[in-house]
Design an enzyme around this catalytic site. Structure first.
Site, PDB file in Angstrom:
ATOM      1  N   ASP A 101      -6.874  -5.657  -7.730  1.00 43.43           N
ATOM      2  CA  ASP A 101      -7.500  -4.667  -8.253  1.00 43.43           C
ATOM      3  C   ASP A 101      -7.917  -3.351  -7.218  1.00 43.43           C
ATOM      4  O   ASP A 101      -8.818  -3.359  -6.491  1.00 43.43           O
ATOM      5  CB  ASP A 101      -9.152  -5.127  -8.697  1.00 43.43           C
ATOM      6  CG  ASP A 101      -9.713  -4.109  -9.525  1.00 43.43           C
ATOM      7  OD1 ASP A 101      -9.459  -3.055  -9.726  1.00 43.43           O
ATOM      8  OD2 ASP A 101     -11.089  -4.493  -9.930  1.00 43.43           O
ATOM      9  N   ALA A 102      -6.910  -2.668  -7.255  1.00 46.62           N
ATOM     10  CA  ALA A 102      -6.662  -1.417  -6.012  1.00 46.62           C
ATOM     11  C   ALA A 102      -7.198  -0.065  -6.818  1.00 46.62           C
ATOM     12  O   ALA A 102      -7.265   0.790  -5.738  1.00 46.62           O
ATOM     13  CB  ALA A 102      -5.471  -1.729  -5.383  1.00 46.62           C
ATOM     14  N   LYS A 103      -7.039  -0.129  -8.038  1.00 48.83           N
ATOM     15  CA  LYS A 103      -7.255   1.286  -8.514  1.00 48.83           C
ATOM     16  C   LYS A 103      -6.604   2.684  -7.858  1.00 48.83           C
ATOM     17  O   LYS A 103      -7.159   3.589  -7.605  1.00 48.83           O
ATOM     18  CB  LYS A 103      -8.650   1.723  -8.642  1.00 48.83           C
ATOM     19  CG  LYS A 103      -9.352   0.461  -9.574  1.00 48.83           C
ATOM     20  CD  LYS A 103     -10.915   0.876  -9.691  1.00 48.83           C
ATOM     21  CE  LYS A 103     -11.739  -0.043 -10.501  1.00 48.83           C
ATOM     22  NZ  LYS A 103     -11.886  -1.397 -10.167  1.00 48.83           N
ATOM     23  N   ARG A 104      -5.150   2.472  -7.598  1.00 48.16           N
ATOM     24  CA  ARG A 104      -4.378   3.364  -6.988  1.00 48.16           C
ATOM     25  C   ARG A 104      -4.198   4.568  -7.776  1.00 48.16           C
ATOM     26  O   ARG A 104      -3.779   4.200  -9.060  1.00 48.16           O
ATOM     27  CB  ARG A 104      -3.104   2.784  -5.940  1.00 48.16           C
ATOM     28  CG  ARG A 104      -3.692   1.738  -5.126  1.00 48.16           C
ATOM     29  CD  ARG A 104      -4.311   2.390  -4.071  1.00 48.16           C
ATOM     30  NE  ARG A 104      -4.637   1.307  -2.767  1.00 48.16           N
ATOM     31  CZ  ARG A 104      -5.706   0.962  -2.307  1.00 48.16           C
ATOM     32  NH1 ARG A 104      -6.797   1.171  -3.020  1.00 48.16           N
ATOM     33  NH2 ARG A 104      -5.551   0.340  -1.392  1.00 48.16           N
TER      34      ARG A 104
END
Length: 281
Positions: A101-104
């Site tokens: 869950d990095a939301k890059r």
């Protein structure tokens, strides 16, 4: 992939198989300071390591996937990121699907670099899938979309989140909303996939009637739906079934704190996860 290694099946196929075997639950690995304290662990890299090992050890073979929250490792700098690398490796070894869950989200060579980090063969941070933010334009994600396809990995693109601030961007445009454009774009990536493709969407479990109001067709997108909000954020299994009625087989519900509070005992963690899972099946 190393020479001679058989191709990895597409992420969508692997996720569908895991959901069929273990149910549609993803458990967040969220080492919040408060949870570390509750587990009598220090708020440092060693505490993260013990926490993460305990969650993976307790839940491997029990749930469809886990979702390490990257920010809670990043806050500990390089030592925390080293623990995240270990955690992703442990998931792979245990056959437990991992969603970073990095939301890059970025453009050009920077997006290339993010794609290589989270989806590239040989990267110590490579997960089975990664969350992405499309708000520099959906096509800015192309390096990650293409690399995921080549490596048999997946992505989950933020589409319709349940935080109040999200509506100001995601709902803009009414029936031609930003969120609908993202869902339609994901559908084009998943064309022909069955039961769903490898380009997933993040849609909050507590978005209420927004799907209907914005005319969004999640079933037609053939996207796996990562649906945060189960448990501590207020949504129940019944709420999710009502919200996602037309696309329920695509939904991977996520819960973190409600389950993690049961630790550090492994049996208690498993029991909490299975109780939550049973509300979904």
């Amino acid at each position: 992939m190393a020479a001679g290694t058989p191709p990895r099946p597409p992420f969508g196929e692997r996720l569908a198989a895991a959901m069929a075997e273990h149910g549609p639950l993803c458990v967040g690995i969220d080492p919040h300071p408060g949870l570390l304290e509750k587990w009598s662990l220090p708020d440092d890299a060693e505490g993260l390591r013990a926490f993460s090992r305990a969650v993976v050890g307790a839940l491997a073979g029990q749930v469809a996937a886990v979702k390490p929250q990257v920010a809670l490792y990043e806050r500990h700098g390089s030592r925390g990121m080293a623990v995240l690398e270990e955690t992703l490796a442990a998931c792979a070894e245990a056959g437990l699907l991992s969603i970073a869950d990095a939301k890059r989200g970025d453009i050009g060579s920077t997006m290339d670099a993010y794609a290589s980090a989270w989806l590239g063969e040989g990267s110590p941070l490579a997960a089975d899938a990664v969350t992405l933010s499309p708000y520099l334009g959906y096509e800015s994600l192309r390096p990650a979309l293409d690399l995921a396809r080549r490596t048999g990995r997946g992505v989950f693109v933020l589409a319709l989140t349940s935080n109040p601030e999200g509506a100001s961007v995601q709902h803009a445009g009414g029936e031609r909303s930003v969120a609908r454009g993202i869902v339609d774009a994901a559908g084009r990536e998943n064309a022909g996939a069955s039961p769903f493709g490898s380009t997933g969407l993040v849609v909050g479990a507590t978005v209420g009637d927004a799907l209907a109001r914005l005319g969004i067709d999640l079933a037609g997108s053939r996207a796996p739906i990562l649906a945060p909000g189960l448990g501590a954020q207020g949504a129940t299994g019944a709420d999710l079934r009502a919200a996602f009625a037309d696309c329920w087989p695509q939904v991977l519900a996520t819960s973190s704190r409600d389950i993690l509070r049961a630790g550090p005992d492994a049996a208690a963690l498993r029991s909490a996860a299975l109780r939550t899972r049973d509300t979904l099946v």
